[in-house]
Design an enzyme around this catalytic site. Structure first.
Site, PDB file in Angstrom:
ATOM      1  CG  ASP A 217      -8.917   2.363  -3.833  1.00 47.15           C
ATOM      2  OD1 ASP A 217      -7.717   2.155  -4.101  1.00 47.15           O
ATOM      3  OD2 ASP A 217      -9.298   2.827  -2.744  1.00 47.15           O
TER       4      ASP A 217
HETATM    5  C1  BGC Z   1      -6.045   3.112  -1.409  1.00 45.24           C
HETATM    6  C2  BGC Z   1      -5.888   4.237  -2.424  1.00 45.24           C
HETATM    7  C3  BGC Z   1      -4.510   4.167  -3.058  1.00 45.24           C
HETATM    8  C4  BGC Z   1      -4.336   2.807  -3.686  1.00 45.24           C
HETATM    9  C5  BGC Z   1      -2.993   2.629  -4.380  1.00 45.24           C
HETATM   10  C6  BGC Z   1      -5.656   1.764  -1.973  1.00 45.24           C
HETATM   11  O1  BGC Z   1      -5.499   0.842  -0.943  1.00 45.24           O
HETATM   12  O2  BGC Z   1      -7.365   3.091  -0.939  1.00 45.24           O
HETATM   13  O3  BGC Z   1      -6.075   5.481  -1.798  1.00 45.24           O
HETATM   14  O4  BGC Z   1      -4.335   5.196  -3.991  1.00 45.24           O
HETATM   15  O5  BGC Z   1      -4.439   1.818  -2.680  1.00 45.24           O
HETATM   16  O6  BGC Z   1      -1.964   2.563  -3.447  1.00 45.24           O
END
Ligand code: BGC
Length: 722
Positions: free
Chosen positions: A225
């Protein structure tokens, strides 16, 4: 599975080039959420990654679909497959190769700020939707990324909290959705921020390597993530293949637009919050709350991975495996040595078909919780449209899933376009503002006090003069924070009470991320839950309220007062001393309410149709299939969702088993008077339980399958002997 092309490229790549393919970098075009540069000399193209579950999020608009919960409320995986294909096409049109979705964490905590991005409290329902969406996305040549693996069931302290959960519970509840998504062909999986039993998921060898890759045969990419990589050697050896975003928060914001550029704030999905537009440092002033990860870990793989490989701390074969996994996905979709045109899918955004699908998902996901007969509305009824946000479509919650649509309809526009009687409008309450990832840290009382034109008296006056009062209410939810309460924000409950006192034909339409409290339930004539309906909010609401569409949705999560859920115990949520105990075990959602004989406000699977149905003649077709005849006994068409629950015989040694588990379901549209025989395939896991030694085990004896239109309305039983 690997190809000659991939192996040839692997042998041609230098160490530095390989390392370059293990982490993100600045997106030169500034369109994507994540970017991995290719290797030009070997015709390896750059790869673009875009959020997310509710639509494609780039610097350009796209179709803003309803919340994932609306999709799963349809109980129709075919609709989900169509959604996945459409999302894939929109990604292609925006030149994106990887979609960061679906989100499929189990709805364990009703307060979770991201429940609107997830499917259900039930693993079989979650798995069927996850698999269908993944299959749809991948069929267009776009890589799907089920997330967040695993046990990311709350946003409070999501970057650090440890889910303390035993193997059986992981296997029976939290892992199956991911397993189904992998089996459906997902090319990537995103690891979650949290820890599981003390170990960060980005370095959890047991779950990433042993379970996901070795046991399930996942040959795709495990990506972190964003800013969710805790170490270099630990994650690389644990099974992480791709570090995202691979750059610092400062570089990320810069790539999304220069500080002060209006597009910057928009693309970051917020208004006027961080980063500080007046400063030279775009991250200055950013308040990193505990729901946010440490933004300084963005570029770990850039310098340190090559050193770790050279020092022998990470085997070179492991680096090859990381790169092989990415190249295999590009190869699979025809992206190596060619370009997008090599695939036979065509990209498109915001076509009439896509708009129609967005509206269909919204209507199919709308749940009629209560109705004393006021709905459907008469065409010529005089209607008062009341509510703080009736002049805007509720597109979604805050955070990475935000999408900017080309077009949207508000409740007022939808009702005005459909009504043949008069329509009066009174907000009755200050606007309830959207909250986002950035301002979630300073929650307000939900209301914009400066709004001038919102008095309860106006709403009451409008309601008194109308045949029917429609009150649209909403919650506030975002990634990086959990809802503090399941009550509606501000004074919306009081608004409902006042309107209901003025008009006994008051209908509440709630737009929420998940369960909400209904203290006024007995005082209103109908209650409708339509989640975050996306760009077609108004038209979908009008279609259901006037009966042009039957309310197709059934609850994928149990609605109850907040103290009735097992997570009302703070050890379980949000946890104590950095640990959230999952010691409710298997008793999550309806499993808990059934096991404790507690009465939910609205049970799992509940939802009314405008038609009525009779279920009869249930039988076992074989040891994993049941059949039942369903007749529409009304004089209008409608939908019912046939649900089959399995009650297995007692397990040895008094091992706990939930009283019953959803085995399968089917959404049926029947014309007036029509009957149909339907077969339901039952998931093997509903019969089985996970044994740490023996794996999935089915106890022999009578498995009673009960069938009906809700988890608490199952008129028919069939016994399957195993
Ligand atoms: C989130 C993800 C997301 C990523 C990119 C993170 O803060 O948990 O679900 O895909 O950001 O935006």
């Amino acid at each position: 599975m690997t190809s000659d092309t991939v192996e040839r490229l692997l042998s041609d790549l230098t160490l530095a080039e390989k390392v370059r393919l293990t982490h993100g970098a600045t997106d030169t075009d500034g369109t994507a959420t994540g970017f991995v540069p290719g290797v030009e000399r070997l015709d390896i193209p750059p790869v673009r990654f875009s959020d997310g579950p509710l639509g494609v999020r780039t610097d350009e608009p796209a179709t803003a679909f309803p919340a994932s919960t609306a999709l799963s409320a349809s109980f129709d995986p075919e609709l989900a497959r169509e959604f996945g294909r459409t999302l894939g096409r929109e990604a292609l049109a925006r030149n994106q190769d990887v979609l960061l979705g679906p989100g499929l964490n189990l709805v364990r905590v009703p307060h979770c700020g991201r429940n609107f991005e997830y499917y259900s409290e039930d693993p079989v329902a979650t798995g069927r939707f996850a698999a269908a969406v993944v299959d749809g996305i991948e069929s267009t040549g776009v890589v799907a990324t089920p997330k967040h693996f695993v046990a990311n069931n709350q946003e409070t302290a999501r970057a650090t909290v440890s889910a303390e959960v035993d193997e059986r519970v992981l296997r029976e509840l939290y892992l199956p959705g991911f397993r189904d998504a992998v089996d459906a062909g997902a090319g990537a999986v995103m690891s979650s921020y949290n820890r599981v039993n003390g170990t960060y998921m980005s370095e959890h060898g047991e779950l990433l390597t042993e379970v996901l890759k070795d046991e399930w045969g996942f040959d795709g990419v495990v990506m972190s993530d964003w800013f969710g990589t805790e170490s270099v050697v630990g994650t690389a050896n644990g099974g992480l293949d791709l570090q995202m975003p691979g750059i610092s928060a400062e570089e990320l914001f810069e790539s999304m637009g220069a500080p002060g550029d209006e597009g910057d704030a928009e693309r970051a999905g917020e208004e006027g919050g961080a980063p500080d537009a007046a400063s030279d440092d775009p991250t200055e002033g950013f308040d990193y709350a505990d729901g946010m990860p440490d933004p300084t870990t963005g570029g770990l793989y850039r310098e340190e991975l090559a050193d770790a490989v050279e020092a022998g701390e990470v085997p070179e074969s492991r680096l090859d495996d990381m790169v092989r996994r990415l190249l295999t996905q590009l190869d699979r979709h025809g992206l190596l040595g060619g370009d997008r045109d090599a695939t036979d899918s065509e990209g498109a955004v915001d076509t009439p078909e896509h708009r129609d699908l967005a509206e269909r998902i919204a209507t199919r996901g709308t749940i009629l919780l209560d109705n004393d007969g006021v709905l459907p509305l008469a065409d010529d009824a005089d209607v008062a449209v009341v509510g703080p946000n009736v002049d805007e479509a509720i597109l979604g919650g805050g955070g990475s899933s935000e999408v900017t649509p080309v077009t949207e309809t508000s409740p007022v526009e939808g009702i005005e376009a459909r009504a043949e009687g008069s329509v009066s409008v009174a907000r009755g309450h200050p606007r309830v503002e959207d909250i986002s990832l950035f301002d979630a840290f300073e929650p307000d009382d939900g209301a914009d006090e400066d709004a001038p034109d919102a008095s309860v008296d106006d709403a009451v006056a409008a309601a008194e003069d109308a045949d029917v009062a429609l009150v649209f209410v909403r919650d506030q939810a975002t990634e990086a924070a959990d809802r503090e309460t399941l009550a509606l924000p501000g004074d919306q409950d009081e608004l409902i009470e006042a309107v209901a006192a003025a008009n006994d034909r008051t209908v509440v339409v709630a737009n929420t991320s998940g369960p909400f409290e209904t203290p006024w339930r007995e005082d209103v004539a109908a209650v409708v839950a339509s989640w975050y309906p996306g760009q077609s909010h108004g038209s979908a609401a009008a279609a259901v309220l006037y009966g042009d569409s039957d309310p197709g949705g059934r609850l994928p999560v149990t609605f109850a007062p907040e103290e009735a859920y097992p997570t009302a115990d703070e050890r379980r949520f949000p946890g104590v001393d950095g640990e959230a105990s999952y010691d409710e075990g298997l008793l999550v959602g309806y499993r808990h309410f059934d096991a404790t004989d507690a009465e939910p406000t609205y049970p799992f699977g509940h939802g009314r149709s405008y038609a009525t149905f009779e279920y009869r003649d249930a039988e076992a077709v074989d040891d994993a299939t049941v059949a039942v005849t369903v007749e529409n006994t009304a004089d209008r068409s409608g939908r019912t969702v046939v649900q089959a629950y399995v009650d297995s015989p007692a397990a040895p040694d008094d091992l706990e088993r939930p009283p019953r588990e959803l085995g399968g379901f089917a959404s049926l549209a029947l014309d007036a008077g029509e009957s149909r025989r339907v077969s339901i395939d039952l998931d093997e896991r509903a019969f089985g339980r996970y044994d740490a030694e023996a794996g999935w085990t089915v106890d022999s004896g009578d498995h009673v399958v009960s069938i009906g239109p809700s988890s608490r309305d199952r008129p028919l039983d069939v016994t399957i002997e195993r």
